[in-house]
Design a protein around this motif. Sequence first.
Motif, PDB file in Angstrom:
ATOM      1  N   GLU A  27       0.835  -1.197   0.000  1.00 52.96           N
ATOM      2  CA  GLU A  27       0.000   0.000   0.000  1.00 52.96           C
ATOM      3  C   GLU A  27       0.877   1.258   0.000  1.00 52.96           C
ATOM      4  O   GLU A  27       0.575   2.246  -0.685  1.00 52.96           O
ATOM      5  N   PHE A  28       1.971   1.200   0.782  1.00 55.64           N
ATOM      6  CA  PHE A  28       2.876   2.349   0.828  1.00 55.64           C
ATOM      7  C   PHE A  28       3.514   2.595  -0.533  1.00 55.64           C
ATOM      8  O   PHE A  28       3.694   3.739  -0.958  1.00 55.64           O
ATOM      9  N   ALA A  29       3.864   1.520  -1.232  1.00 60.31           N
ATOM     10  CA  ALA A  29       4.470   1.657  -2.554  1.00 60.31           C
ATOM     11  C   ALA A  29       3.518   2.341  -3.529  1.00 60.31           C
ATOM     12  O   ALA A  29       3.943   3.136  -4.376  1.00 60.31           O
ATOM     13  N   PHE A  30       2.206   2.030  -3.405  1.00 56.67           N
ATOM     14  CA  PHE A  30       1.229   2.664  -4.296  1.00 56.67           C
ATOM     15  C   PHE A  30       1.005   4.141  -3.960  1.00 56.67           C
ATOM     16  O   PHE A  30       0.761   4.951  -4.848  1.00 56.67           O
ATOM     17  N   THR A  31       1.068   4.480  -2.662  1.00 59.60           N
ATOM     18  CA  THR A  31       0.764   5.858  -2.254  1.00 59.60           C
ATOM     19  C   THR A  31       2.007   6.766  -2.211  1.00 59.60           C
ATOM     20  O   THR A  31       1.869   7.983  -2.158  1.00 59.60           O
ATOM     21  N   LEU A  32       3.219   6.171  -2.234  1.00 57.33           N
ATOM     22  CA  LEU A  32       4.429   6.972  -2.115  1.00 57.33           C
ATOM     23  C   LEU A  32       4.540   8.063  -3.180  1.00 57.33           C
ATOM     24  O   LEU A  32       4.864   9.216  -2.848  1.00 57.33           O
ATOM     25  N   MET A  37       4.887  13.747  -4.226  1.00 50.09           N
ATOM     26  CA  MET A  37       4.512  14.899  -5.040  1.00 50.09           C
ATOM     27  C   MET A  37       3.840  15.977  -4.200  1.00 50.09           C
ATOM     28  O   MET A  37       4.118  17.181  -4.348  1.00 50.09           O
ATOM     29  N   THR A  38       2.960  15.560  -3.283  1.00 46.08           N
ATOM     30  CA  THR A  38       2.284  16.516  -2.411  1.00 46.08           C
ATOM     31  C   THR A  38       3.284  17.234  -1.511  1.00 46.08           C
ATOM     32  O   THR A  38       3.211  18.454  -1.313  1.00 46.08           O
ATOM     33  N   GLY A  39       4.245  16.481  -0.973  1.00 49.98           N
ATOM     34  CA  GLY A  39       5.261  17.082  -0.113  1.00 49.98           C
ATOM     35  C   GLY A  39       6.139  18.062  -0.857  1.00 49.98           C
ATOM     36  O   GLY A  39       6.416  19.166  -0.367  1.00 49.98           O
ATOM     37  N   LEU A  40       6.581  17.690  -2.054  1.00 49.44           N
ATOM     38  CA  LEU A  40       7.420  18.588  -2.853  1.00 49.44           C
ATOM     39  C   LEU A  40       6.655  19.835  -3.266  1.00 49.44           C
ATOM     40  O   LEU A  40       7.207  20.950  -3.261  1.00 49.44           O
ATOM     41  N   TYR A  41       5.388  19.666  -3.597  1.00 55.94           N
ATOM     42  CA  TYR A  41       4.565  20.821  -3.965  1.00 55.94           C
ATOM     43  C   TYR A  41       4.424  21.771  -2.776  1.00 55.94           C
ATOM     44  O   TYR A  41       4.512  23.003  -2.926  1.00 55.94           O
ATOM     45  N   GLY A  42       4.225  21.201  -1.583  1.00 56.20           N
ATOM     46  CA  GLY A  42       4.118  22.027  -0.383  1.00 56.20           C
ATOM     47  C   GLY A  42       5.391  22.803  -0.108  1.00 56.20           C
ATOM     48  O   GLY A  42       5.346  23.992   0.250  1.00 56.20           O
ATOM     49  N   VAL A  43       6.545  22.152  -0.275  1.00 57.29           N
ATOM     50  CA  VAL A  43       7.830  22.828  -0.063  1.00 57.29           C
ATOM     51  C   VAL A  43       8.008  23.955  -1.074  1.00 57.29           C
ATOM     52  O   VAL A  43       8.446  25.070  -0.724  1.00 57.29           O
ATOM     53  N   ILE A 202      12.422  23.086  -6.539  1.00 55.25           N
ATOM     54  CA  ILE A 202      12.231  21.734  -7.059  1.00 55.25           C
ATOM     55  C   ILE A 202      12.098  21.752  -8.568  1.00 55.25           C
ATOM     56  O   ILE A 202      12.940  21.231  -9.283  1.00 55.25           O
ATOM     57  N   SER A 203      11.029  22.367  -9.046  1.00 52.13           N
ATOM     58  CA  SER A 203      10.758  22.397 -10.487  1.00 52.13           C
ATOM     59  C   SER A 203       9.789  23.513 -10.804  1.00 52.13           C
ATOM     60  O   SER A 203       8.866  23.804 -10.021  1.00 52.13           O
ATOM     61  N   GLY A 204       9.985  24.133 -11.952  1.00 54.02           N
ATOM     62  CA  GLY A 204       9.088  25.177 -12.395  1.00 54.02           C
ATOM     63  C   GLY A 204       7.695  24.663 -12.709  1.00 54.02           C
ATOM     64  O   GLY A 204       6.736  25.435 -12.715  1.00 54.02           O
ATOM     65  N   TYR A 205       7.541  23.367 -12.969  1.00 54.57           N
ATOM     66  CA  TYR A 205       6.230  22.803 -13.256  1.00 54.57           C
ATOM     67  C   TYR A 205       5.288  22.923 -12.069  1.00 54.57           C
ATOM     68  O   TYR A 205       4.071  22.927 -12.213  1.00 54.57           O
ATOM     69  N   LEU A 206       5.838  23.025 -10.863  1.00 60.06           N
ATOM     70  CA  LEU A 206       5.006  23.059  -9.662  1.00 60.06           C
ATOM     71  C   LEU A 206       4.417  24.437  -9.393  1.00 60.06           C
ATOM     72  O   LEU A 206       3.441  24.558  -8.659  1.00 60.06           O
TER      73      LEU A 206
END
Length: 249
Positions: A27-32, A37-43, A202-206
Motif C-alpha cells: 500500500e505504501f508503494a502505491f501511495t508513495l 509529489m504533495t510534499g514537494l509541492y508544499g515545499v 524543485i521544479s518550475g512545473y510546480l
Amino acid sequence: MRAGMPARLRPLARRLRADRRGLALLEFAFTLPLLLMTGLYGVEIANLALVNLRISQIALNLADNASRVGTTPLSVQQLREVDINDVLQAARYQGSSIGLTTRGRIIVSSLENVQQSYDTQPVQRIHWQRCIGLRGSTASDATYNSSYGSATPLATAGTDATLANAGTPQPGGMGDAGTRVSAPPGTGVIFVEINYNYKPLISGYLVGSAARIHYTGSFIVRDNRDFTQLYNPVTSPATVPSTCDRYTT
C-alpha cells in the motif's frame, strides 16, 4: 474459487487469498508517489510564499528609506546621489539570499507634483529614476524594466534644474489600474517597483506561471525636501549615479 481450476492449484489459491504479509508495504508503494509529489509541492509553494514576502518587504522598506534620506544644514533637505546609492545597496543586502539584483531589477522613481522654475503651474511628473539589477538589458527581458513610465532622458533626468532634464509628465500617477498613487500638491512620492525572476527549489512545473514576481511600494516624502534636482557634490562625496541606463548588481 473459479470453476475449472485444477484441483492441485486450489490449496495454493486459498493460501494466497489468506496471505496478508507485506500488505502495508504494498500500500505504501502505491501511495508513495502521491505523498512525495504533495510534499514537494508544499515545499515549493512555501518557498514561493517566502520569496514573495521578502520582495514585498524590501519594496516597502526601500520606499520608506528613500522617502526619509537627505542632508543639509538648512531646513530644506537636499537629496544626493550617494543617498540613493546607499538605500539601493541596503535593498541589495536585504535580497542577497535570493540573488535579488542578479535575478531581478529594482526601480526607484520620484513622482513629484511641484512647480519647478521652468513651469507655469505645478506638474506631476517622474522627475528621476534610479535602478539596480541585471535584468531588463535585452528586448526579451524588457518586462523587468519600469512598468509605469520612465524619467527621460534615462542618464540625466533630475541631475540639474533645467527643462531638458525635467523628467516625464505622469498626470495619471503610477501603479496598477485601480491602485494608482499620485503625489500630493507641493510634494512627492517615492515609488519603488521590483521585478524578480523566481528560481524554483524543485521544479518550475510546480509553480506554473509564477516565474516573474512583481511588487511595488510607495511612501510620501516625509521631510521638507528640495525637489529642484538630485545633487552630486564633489566633496560630499561625488558618486556614480545608479541611472536606469546601467545594469549592475
